[in-house]
Design a protein around this motif. Structure first.
Motif, PDB file in Angstrom:
ATOM      1  N   ASP A 160       0.809  -1.228   0.000  1.00 40.62           N
ATOM      2  CA  ASP A 160       0.000   0.000   0.000  1.00 40.62           C
ATOM      3  C   ASP A 160       0.839   1.274   0.000  1.00 40.62           C
ATOM      4  O   ASP A 160       0.287   2.383   0.016  1.00 40.62           O
ATOM      5  CB  ASP A 160      -0.931   0.008   1.224  1.00 40.62           C
ATOM      6  N   THR A 161       2.159   1.135   0.015  1.00 41.69           N
ATOM      7  CA  THR A 161       3.034   2.313  -0.025  1.00 41.69           C
ATOM      8  C   THR A 161       2.757   3.118  -1.291  1.00 41.69           C
ATOM      9  O   THR A 161       2.505   2.545  -2.345  1.00 41.69           O
ATOM     10  CB  THR A 161       4.506   1.849  -0.050  1.00 41.69           C
ATOM     11  N   THR A 162       2.812   4.444  -1.189  1.00 44.28           N
ATOM     12  CA  THR A 162       2.531   5.291  -2.355  1.00 44.28           C
ATOM     13  C   THR A 162       3.783   6.045  -2.795  1.00 44.28           C
ATOM     14  O   THR A 162       4.647   6.364  -1.983  1.00 44.28           O
ATOM     15  CB  THR A 162       1.449   6.337  -2.034  1.00 44.28           C
ATOM     16  N   ASP A 163       3.840   6.324  -4.089  1.00 45.26           N
ATOM     17  CA  ASP A 163       4.916   7.184  -4.593  1.00 45.26           C
ATOM     18  C   ASP A 163       4.444   8.639  -4.548  1.00 45.26           C
ATOM     19  O   ASP A 163       3.371   8.943  -4.020  1.00 45.26           O
ATOM     20  CB  ASP A 163       5.362   6.743  -6.000  1.00 45.26           C
ATOM     21  N   PHE A 164       5.246   9.563  -5.118  1.00 45.04           N
ATOM     22  CA  PHE A 164       4.907  10.987  -5.029  1.00 45.04           C
ATOM     23  C   PHE A 164       3.663  11.321  -5.856  1.00 45.04           C
ATOM     24  O   PHE A 164       3.126  12.401  -5.749  1.00 45.04           O
ATOM     25  CB  PHE A 164       6.103  11.857  -5.436  1.00 45.04           C
ATOM     26  N   GLU A 165       3.231  10.385  -6.702  1.00 44.86           N
ATOM     27  CA  GLU A 165       1.983  10.606  -7.455  1.00 44.86           C
ATOM     28  C   GLU A 165       0.852   9.744  -6.925  1.00 44.86           C
ATOM     29  O   GLU A 165      -0.132   9.501  -7.620  1.00 44.86           O
ATOM     30  CB  GLU A 165       2.236  10.337  -8.941  1.00 44.86           C
TER      31      GLU A 165
END
Lengths: 419, 419
Positions: A160-165
């Protein structure tokens, strides 16, 4: 005790190794001769698929786990014995170099190719691993694949980790439908070897081709949010301001001071900073930044943590800006396996190479492997000007081949060791 | 000399003014009760179109010029006489407030409505102007519309200006096909009036409702590029680093020191900062940031320029980082017209309001008008806590009405002045 038996020696093909590294560097190549294969991107998948094709040519069995680590297995004479695992990662920084990670995976491939070419089937099985998202550049934390593999990071949380987008790893993996590989079965691991570029200036300065890694620096990563008051840059007198960026500037300098105050092994870096509203004539109301601190000694890293938090509190009070410091990740100093370290030293001596024993300032997948109780060791080769995480990252052909040969000798000794 | 003749007085409709301001604030309204009508955006166009509709209801003639300034003309009894121009701007900061700019345009509209309602046709024509891109938040420099209108900025160069997504004003205007308005013919201007919120704390602190602006602060805007060496945050010892962000942090503090060293009127702000590669564990190799400096006194602003460049040179040398400082824009201190200032003072006294004379820290379209030789004056009304360029920007209904009434009286005096 594993011993290097020269009768078992396999000579790697240096040309083939060097060629395969530069073939891989074409995938995600940047204009400035670097590499951009961000974790879980199309370029990262293309690199992985190239690696899988090469392993399948050797008849190796390919498997993947849920976080996207890739394993290529050469079955040994005694397939129920725990395997010798060798590898690193193929993902890169956004403006990364050709060797960081790829050199380790392709050295492992070169060992498998050399065994295959020599028609030698080892006693233990050999597993090459390409760990997912080692860099953590797009999805934090780094060394995610090995962290999940060793049970040190929570799989569901990582997916579930998200990137900068705001895209998730789960989403990126769900779009990854290519490749025919099975899910890796649970299998015991005898030992783990990783070869990597040093990414620092020590070996080059000492003119020594082989670095034997004693362990990895302790690390703490933080995310910091500074909240002041946005206002018009013209009519707001300096004394009325609560400028989040000026407070951030003081914190950036405090990070440097904290590292310098803790001897030559202290490290402190602010690598990202965003501000809002981002307008030339508006006083920034909020800033978020990340801090990366490291030290070769656990108590010293704890002292850096205390000094940093103290500095943040003082800046907050002095500037009437709130500063929230959240620790994102902590990895203590981790020593590597003495027996494997000895076997690497023995292999280097047998080939006539000088060695230097040093701790690693960078984190590596080998650190999680060591943490999980698998006997682990690492080799370093010199990096030009100590520069890495940079498109101009460079190593010499000679050093690349020397490091791979020493690794090969120690791995082969382990693969064929009498029980 | 224009004199306030009470027999000519027009009383504005305070409810109607306050309502029109809050109707306009619905266009581009943000969740936190602010406004986002970035120049040349869909929201900006919607605000403009609303203004045009309201002016057309009064029978006013609408025209536009090539940079997108909008003019609404109420023809006077003697249409060949130079017109009295009143206005401000409708574009906003990305997280702007309801009053910055819009209050000035809608006060001008309220004057036209009051004349219309009273059935009074002025001697000189009245032109309301809504200047394009006053904020400069999306496309620098600010006050672009008035700068081009007065010939102080080059039209073609401005049309090619790009935003952070590399879109040009020329491109944005080419997509703007709505609205039936003619191209504004060349017409002489008698005088220019602008009313605006103060955007600073002075009037509120003094408890005075009417600020009469004596002129605008001198300004210099810069773009700065710092180039160091990106490298891995772990293995790179502190002493080997050329960290562009640490150098940037020193420069941010030097900007503040420079402003503080030049008395209460010195201002210095870093409002944007971008860094590369933007990865938690990579030492930043390059940073770009913008600096906004202001002072009420031209020689003092020159001294700030010298101090800032000196600081940048010292930081560059000390940090082994190159620092390039480019001046983007320079606007000297510009005094307003004494006769118009006197007429505003007279109007305020006649209505029983206390006044305070002050210079403007913010730039305004009125500054370019004054620079071009048009007799120009400005009024300020108090701003809550001095906060502007912020969604929480606020003024009182009472002050808004008082300011508009004083403006109306001075404008009406000029419109009906005997020749």
């Amino acid at each position: 005790m594993t011993t290097i038996n020269s009768s078992n020696n396999i000579n790697i093909d240096g040309d083939q190794l060097w060629h395969s590294i530069h073939e891989m560097a074409q995938i995600g190549a940047t204009e400035r001769e670097g590499v951009c294969r961000l974790a879980f991107s199309a370029e990262d998948r293309a690199g992985r698929d190239r690696f899988i094709d090469d392993c399948q040519e050797l008849g190796m069995e390919i498997s993947r786990d849920t976080i996207g680590n890739i394993f290529a297995r050469m079955e040994g004479e005694q397939p129920t014995l725990p395997a010798v695992m060798v590898g690193s990662h193929l993902d890169s920084q956004p403006t990364g170099g050709k060797y960081d990670g790829a050199y380790g995976v392709l050295s492992a491939l070169e060992i498998a190719r050399s065994l295959y070419a020599a028609g030698r089937r080892p006693t233990r099985s050999l597993e090459i691993v390409s760990f997912a998202n080692e860099e953590g550049a797009r999805f934090a934390p780094p060394m995610m694949g090995s962290g999940v593999f060793t049970g040190k990071l929570d799989l569901e949380k990582m997916l579930d980790t998200t990137d900068f987008e705001e895209r998730t790893i789960r989403g990126e993996l769900s779009q990854d439908t290519t490749g025919d590989f099975m899910t890796r079965p649970q299998r015991a691991i005898d030992s783990f070897f990783e070869i990597h570029i040093e990414q620092g200036p020590i070996l080059e300065a000492a003119e020594i081709p082989i670095g034997i890694v004693t362990g990895a620096y302790a690390q703490r990563w933080y995310e910091v949010t500074l909240t002041g008051m946005e206002s018009h840059a013209g009519p707001t007198p300096m004394s009325y301001r609560k400028d989040a960026l000026v407070a951030g500037a003081e914190l950036i300098l405090a990070v440097e001071q904290t590292a310098l105050a803790h001897g030559p092994d202290g490290r402190g870096t602010v690598g990202t900073l965003s501000l809002s509203p981002f307008s030339r004539n508006v006083i920034p109301g909020s800033v978020t930044l990340t801090i990366d601190t490291r030290h070769s000694d656990n108590p010293q890293l704890d002292a850096m943590d205390a000094m940093l938090r103290q500095a943040a509190a003082e800046i907050a009070q002095c500037r009437s800006v709130s500063i929230q410091v959240d620790e994102l990740w902590h990895s203590p100093m981790r020593p590597f396996d003495p027996e494997l370290i000895h076997s690497l030293e023995q292999a280097a001596q047998a080939r006539g190479f000088n060695t230097l024993h040093l701790a690693s300032g960078a984190g590596h997948d080998a650190v999680y492997m060591a943490t999980s109780g698998v006997p682990t060791a690492m080799l370093f080769v010199p990096t030009k000007d100590g520069i890495s995480h940079n498109e101009s990252e460079s190593i010499t052909r000679e050093d690349a081949i020397a490091g791979c040969q020493v690794l090969c000798d120690a791995v082969v000794a382990r693969l064929f060791a009498e029980l």
